[in-house]
Design a protein around this motif. Sequence first.
Motif, PDB file in Angstrom:
ATOM      1  N   GLY A 263       0.806  -1.217   0.000  1.00 23.59           N
ATOM      2  CA  GLY A 263       0.000   0.000   0.000  1.00 23.59           C
ATOM      3  C   GLY A 263       0.833   1.259   0.000  1.00 23.59           C
ATOM      4  N   SER A 264       1.943   1.260   0.733  1.00 18.29           N
ATOM      5  CA  SER A 264       2.820   2.435   0.761  1.00 18.29           C
ATOM      6  C   SER A 264       3.461   2.676  -0.596  1.00 18.29           C
ATOM      7  CB  SER A 264       3.908   2.263   1.822  1.00 18.29           C
ATOM      8  OG  SER A 264       3.340   2.253   3.098  1.00 18.29           O
ATOM      9  N   LEU A 265       3.878   1.604  -1.261  1.00 18.09           N
ATOM     10  CA  LEU A 265       4.449   1.767  -2.601  1.00 18.09           C
ATOM     11  C   LEU A 265       3.413   2.302  -3.585  1.00 18.09           C
ATOM     12  CD1 LEU A 265       6.696  -1.404  -2.887  1.00 18.09           C
ATOM     13  CD2 LEU A 265       7.427   0.976  -2.692  1.00 18.09           C
ATOM     14  N   ALA A 266       2.201   1.776  -3.518  1.00 17.57           N
ATOM     15  CA  ALA A 266       1.132   2.263  -4.406  1.00 17.57           C
ATOM     16  C   ALA A 266       0.785   3.718  -4.094  1.00 17.57           C
ATOM     17  CB  ALA A 266      -0.102   1.379  -4.274  1.00 17.57           C
ATOM     18  N   ALA A 267       0.724   4.078  -2.818  1.00 12.51           N
ATOM     19  CA  ALA A 267       0.418   5.464  -2.432  1.00 12.51           C
ATOM     20  C   ALA A 267       1.523   6.404  -2.881  1.00 12.51           C
ATOM     21  CB  ALA A 267       0.226   5.550  -0.920  1.00 12.51           C
ATOM     22  N   TRP A 268       2.762   5.987  -2.761  1.00 10.55           N
ATOM     23  CA  TRP A 268       3.875   6.821  -3.183  1.00 10.55           C
ATOM     24  C   TRP A 268       3.825   7.059  -4.689  1.00 10.55           C
ATOM     25  CZ3 TRP A 268       8.328   5.870  -6.170  1.00 10.55           C
ATOM     26  CH2 TRP A 268       9.281   6.882  -6.117  1.00 10.55           C
ATOM     27  N   ALA A 269       3.509   6.002  -5.459  1.00  3.76           N
ATOM     28  CA  ALA A 269       3.417   6.147  -6.916  1.00  3.76           C
ATOM     29  C   ALA A 269       2.245   7.047  -7.315  1.00  3.76           C
ATOM     30  CB  ALA A 269       3.286   4.778  -7.563  1.00  3.76           C
ATOM     31  N   LEU A 270       1.111   6.890  -6.665  1.00  4.09           N
ATOM     32  CA  LEU A 270      -0.055   7.708  -6.999  1.00  4.09           C
ATOM     33  C   LEU A 270       0.093   9.146  -6.519  1.00  4.09           C
ATOM     34  CD1 LEU A 270      -2.962   5.202  -6.327  1.00  4.09           C
ATOM     35  CD2 LEU A 270      -2.199   6.086  -8.519  1.00  4.09           C
ATOM     36  N   ALA A 271       0.813   9.360  -5.436  1.00  4.57           N
ATOM     37  CA  ALA A 271       0.995  10.714  -4.911  1.00  4.57           C
ATOM     38  C   ALA A 271       1.763  11.574  -5.897  1.00  4.57           C
ATOM     39  CB  ALA A 271       1.708  10.668  -3.570  1.00  4.57           C
ATOM     40  N   ARG A 272       2.648  10.988  -6.674  1.00  2.48           N
ATOM     41  CA  ARG A 272       3.388  11.745  -7.687  1.00  2.48           C
ATOM     42  C   ARG A 272       2.433  12.311  -8.739  1.00  2.48           C
ATOM     43  NH1 ARG A 272       7.794  12.902  -5.388  1.00  2.48           N
ATOM     44  NH2 ARG A 272       9.030  11.171  -4.691  1.00  2.48           N
ATOM     45  N   THR A 273       1.407  11.543  -9.093  1.00  6.74           N
ATOM     46  CA  THR A 273       0.460  12.032 -10.102  1.00  6.74           C
ATOM     47  C   THR A 273      -0.489  13.070  -9.528  1.00  6.74           C
ATOM     48  OG1 THR A 273      -1.112  10.247  -9.663  1.00  6.74           O
ATOM     49  CG2 THR A 273       0.534   9.837 -11.346  1.00  6.74           C
ATOM     50  N   LEU A 274      -0.726  13.027  -8.217  1.00  6.66           N
ATOM     51  CA  LEU A 274      -1.640  13.970  -7.579  1.00  6.66           C
ATOM     52  C   LEU A 274      -0.924  15.156  -6.932  1.00  6.66           C
ATOM     53  CD1 LEU A 274      -4.022  11.421  -5.848  1.00  6.66           C
ATOM     54  CD2 LEU A 274      -4.452  12.728  -7.925  1.00  6.66           C
ATOM     55  N   ALA A 275       0.344  15.333  -7.210  1.00  5.18           N
ATOM     56  CA  ALA A 275       1.132  16.383  -6.561  1.00  5.18           C
ATOM     57  C   ALA A 275       0.566  17.775  -6.821  1.00  5.18           C
ATOM     58  CB  ALA A 275       2.579  16.311  -7.024  1.00  5.18           C
ATOM     59  N   ALA A 276      -0.075  17.973  -7.959  1.00  5.90           N
ATOM     60  CA  ALA A 276      -0.597  19.307  -8.299  1.00  5.90           C
ATOM     61  C   ALA A 276      -1.760  19.721  -7.400  1.00  5.90           C
ATOM     62  CB  ALA A 276      -1.035  19.324  -9.755  1.00  5.90           C
ATOM     63  N   VAL A 277      -2.517  18.779  -6.874  1.00  3.79           N
ATOM     64  CA  VAL A 277      -3.681  19.129  -6.061  1.00  3.79           C
ATOM     65  C   VAL A 277      -3.410  19.068  -4.566  1.00  3.79           C
ATOM     66  CG1 VAL A 277      -5.348  18.472  -7.825  1.00  3.79           C
ATOM     67  CG2 VAL A 277      -4.604  16.781  -6.158  1.00  3.79           C
ATOM     68  N   LEU A 278      -2.212  18.678  -4.169  1.00  5.54           N
ATOM     69  CA  LEU A 278      -1.873  18.623  -2.750  1.00  5.54           C
ATOM     70  C   LEU A 278      -1.519  20.026  -2.250  1.00  5.54           C
ATOM     71  CD1 LEU A 278       0.316  15.404  -2.603  1.00  5.54           C
ATOM     72  CD2 LEU A 278      -2.046  15.663  -1.905  1.00  5.54           C
ATOM     73  N   VAL A 279      -2.078  20.400  -1.119  1.00  4.67           N
ATOM     74  CA  VAL A 279      -1.821  21.719  -0.541  1.00  4.67           C
ATOM     75  C   VAL A 279      -1.103  21.537   0.792  1.00  4.67           C
ATOM     76  CG1 VAL A 279      -2.879  23.836   0.310  1.00  4.67           C
ATOM     77  CG2 VAL A 279      -3.885  22.639  -1.636  1.00  4.67           C
ATOM     78  N   SER A 280       0.018  22.179   0.954  1.00  4.33           N
ATOM     79  CA  SER A 280       0.821  22.164   2.178  1.00  4.33           C
ATOM     80  C   SER A 280       1.344  20.779   2.551  1.00  4.33           C
ATOM     81  CB  SER A 280       0.022  22.734   3.358  1.00  4.33           C
ATOM     82  OG  SER A 280      -0.374  24.048   3.093  1.00  4.33           O
ATOM     83  N   VAL A 281       1.360  19.861   1.587  1.00  7.50           N
ATOM     84  CA  VAL A 281       1.862  18.515   1.848  1.00  7.50           C
ATOM     85  C   VAL A 281       2.683  18.090   0.638  1.00  7.50           C
ATOM     86  CG1 VAL A 281       1.257  16.116   2.256  1.00  7.50           C
ATOM     87  CG2 VAL A 281      -0.131  17.907   3.250  1.00  7.50           C
ATOM     88  N   SER A 282       3.853  17.587   0.898  1.00  4.94           N
ATOM     89  CA  SER A 282       4.700  17.059  -0.170  1.00  4.94           C
ATOM     90  C   SER A 282       4.168  15.684  -0.577  1.00  4.94           C
ATOM     91  CB  SER A 282       6.124  16.942   0.355  1.00  4.94           C
ATOM     92  OG  SER A 282       6.888  16.084  -0.455  1.00  4.94           O
ATOM     93  N   PRO A 283       4.319  15.287  -1.841  1.00  6.49           N
ATOM     94  CA  PRO A 283       3.851  13.948  -2.238  1.00  6.49           C
ATOM     95  C   PRO A 283       4.583  12.825  -1.512  1.00  6.49           C
ATOM     96  CG  PRO A 283       4.559  15.216  -4.157  1.00  6.49           C
ATOM     97  CD  PRO A 283       4.825  16.045  -2.957  1.00  6.49           C
ATOM     98  N   ALA A 284       5.755  13.114  -0.990  1.00 14.24           N
ATOM     99  CA  ALA A 284       6.524  12.095  -0.273  1.00 14.24           C
ATOM    100  C   ALA A 284       6.754  12.543   1.168  1.00 14.24           C
ATOM    101  CB  ALA A 284       7.843  11.842  -0.983  1.00 14.24           C
ATOM    102  N   ASP A 285       5.746  13.075   1.820  1.00 16.32           N
ATOM    103  CA  ASP A 285       5.873  13.562   3.195  1.00 16.32           C
ATOM    104  C   ASP A 285       6.026  12.374   4.141  1.00 16.32           C
ATOM    105  OD1 ASP A 285       5.881  14.998   5.490  1.00 16.32           O
ATOM    106  OD2 ASP A 285       3.849  15.789   5.299  1.00 16.32           O
ATOM    107  N   PRO A 286       7.164  12.213   4.783  1.00 10.36           N
ATOM    108  CA  PRO A 286       7.379  11.049   5.643  1.00 10.36           C
ATOM    109  C   PRO A 286       6.461  11.037   6.861  1.00 10.36           C
ATOM    110  CG  PRO A 286       9.252  12.543   5.772  1.00 10.36           C
ATOM    111  CD  PRO A 286       8.342  13.066   4.709  1.00 10.36           C
ATOM    112  N   LEU A 287       6.045  12.205   7.329  1.00  6.98           N
ATOM    113  CA  LEU A 287       5.163  12.264   8.495  1.00  6.98           C
ATOM    114  C   LEU A 287       3.795  11.651   8.179  1.00  6.98           C
ATOM    115  CD1 LEU A 287       5.050  13.216  11.404  1.00  6.98           C
ATOM    116  CD2 LEU A 287       4.153  15.398  10.595  1.00  6.98           C
TER     117      LEU A 287
END
Length: 177
Positions: free
Chosen positions: A117-141
């Motif tokens: 799940g973490s690998l899938a979320a990391w891959a999908l977060a790269r595609t959704l980076a434009a709509v993320l506000v105040s959060v990096s696509p690879a935010d470790p927290l």
Amino acid sequence: MNFHVRTAGPLADAMAAIRREAAAIDPGAMIVDIMPLTEYISAALYGQKVGAILLNVLGGLGLLMAALGLYSMMAYSVAQRTAEIGIRMTLGAKPRDMMLLVLRQGLVLALIGLAAGSLAAWALARTLAAVLVSVSPADPLVYAGASVVIMAIALLSAAIPAWRALRVDPMAALRCQ
């Protein structure tokens, strides 16, 4: 026509002054709405707020469904192994060892699912980076927080059925077979 006016002091006084000055400039001008900028911005962001609330509710429901699914899978697995647990207890296994056996089984499954799940979320977060506000696509927290919550759910999902199975009398578990 829109006017943006910066004021100091109470809002009611400013609204009266704005109406008075607008009437002095053009007596036929009609003032429809006067609102503070914070309310204007809040109204403009209403759709995003509703969307965020809806996503939070749906995310919570998804987490609840995942927790119930994991719990029911572990409960079914432990129920199938009740006779085995009874035999092991009869042969001298300690309840602590049996609890650790069931917990280990549940946590291994949870770790495998968490890694995938973490690998899938990391891959999908790269595609959704434009709509993320105040959060990096690879935010470790964010990933660490989600991992802690999921591992706590997995631990409870494995511990409750294991504790229930350990309370069963070994002789009763053996007679069921």
